[in-house]
Write a protein that holds these residues in place. Sequence first.
Motif, short mmCIF file in Angstrom:
data_model
loop_
_atom_site.label_atom_id
_atom_site.label_comp_id
_atom_site.label_asym_id
_atom_site.label_seq_id
_atom_site.Cartn_x
_atom_site.Cartn_y
_atom_site.Cartn_z
N ARG A 244 -5.52 -8.97 1.68
CA ARG A 244 -5.08 -8.05 0.33
C ARG A 244 -4.23 -6.98 -0.10
O ARG A 244 -4.04 -7.29 -1.11
CB ARG A 244 -6.44 -6.27 0.93
N ALA B 299 -6.69 2.84 6.17
CA ALA B 299 -7.06 1.66 5.56
C ALA B 299 -6.37 0.59 5.68
O ALA B 299 -6.39 -0.60 5.43
CB ALA B 299 -7.92 1.85 4.48
N MET B 300 -4.69 0.84 5.57
CA MET B 300 -3.73 0.33 5.08
C MET B 300 -3.73 -1.35 6.80
O MET B 300 -3.87 -2.24 6.06
CB MET B 300 -2.76 0.64 5.02
N MET C 152 -4.16 4.08 -1.68
CA MET C 152 -5.52 3.76 0.16
C MET C 152 -4.25 5.19 0.47
O MET C 152 -3.68 5.18 0.69
CB MET C 152 -5.34 2.60 0.13
N SER D 125 0.81 -0.83 0.26
CA SER D 125 0.12 -0.14 0.13
C SER D 125 1.07 1.07 0.05
O SER D 125 1.98 1.28 0.65
CB SER D 125 -1.05 -0.21 0.95
N ALA E 149 -6.62 -3.67 6.13
CA ALA E 149 -6.03 -4.28 4.73
C ALA E 149 -5.35 -5.94 4.59
O ALA E 149 -5.33 -6.86 4.45
CB ALA E 149 -5.94 -3.24 3.53
#
Length: 278
Positions: free
Chosen positions: A97, A88-89, A84, A43, A92
């Motif tokens: 993800r 959210a990292m 992102m 990310s 995730a």
Amino acid sequence: MFSTRLRAIALSALMLAPVAAHAACTPAISDANLIAPGKLQLSINPTNPPQQFVDKDGQLQGLNVELANELSKRLCVTIELVRMDFPAMIPAMSAGRIDGLNTGMFWSEERSRLMYMVPVGIQAISVVVGPDNGAKIATEKDLLGKTSAVEVSTYQMNWLKKLSETSVAGGGAAVEMRTFPTATNVVGALLAGQVDNALLVDSVARDLVARGRAKEVLTGLGANRTAMAFRNKTVAEAVVKALSTMQADGTYQALFDKFGLTSLPANQPMQIAGPGPT
């Protein structure tokens, strides 16, 4: 119409931007250790120049982008940078993800128990005000009783929260903290006069100062290591090995010099810092 469509496609492609393709070589990381075969997905939030940002042509640029490019070559694995917002990292990565984070995240003991963190640099927090603001802020205590903008779920937010709570516990004033999802939003709130000051990573603050958009009034607060982070220990160990070769041949230092950022001390080896997930 046609050019607008092409631009939309180009911007959409940046959501998953492969850093490098490879000729014949042996990958240093097997598919068994990756979320998706043949690629390491990391990310990035490109709102923090010069660490990571999007240029006028919509292309990812900055230290962490070039660092990923060099690691990709040495690992013989395509690195895919997934855009992102910072909050959210970690969720995730925990959800499987993405394989890790490449965003200049500050190291902390708490975070080092959630993932395998590999420090790659040193940064601190700076306080900035509008370019024409004449406020006198000589020490961190001058932030008390004022309104500060800060990016949510960040090291600088936690640092400011601790400052405020310590003051209140001693009978002093609190900081009115306003949180925003990105550094871009933080700067926007500052320039719109919605807050008295803003707390930013020092490199981001100095980029603003260089462009005449802000004035730095405090710096060097909470100096700490910044790190890449990974969900898989084998991946983290492969990255450490690649970073070590970069450190040995001078490529690592040259990258940090290029972007005016602070590297780790020359005598500090690349390594996983902290226990990792337990």
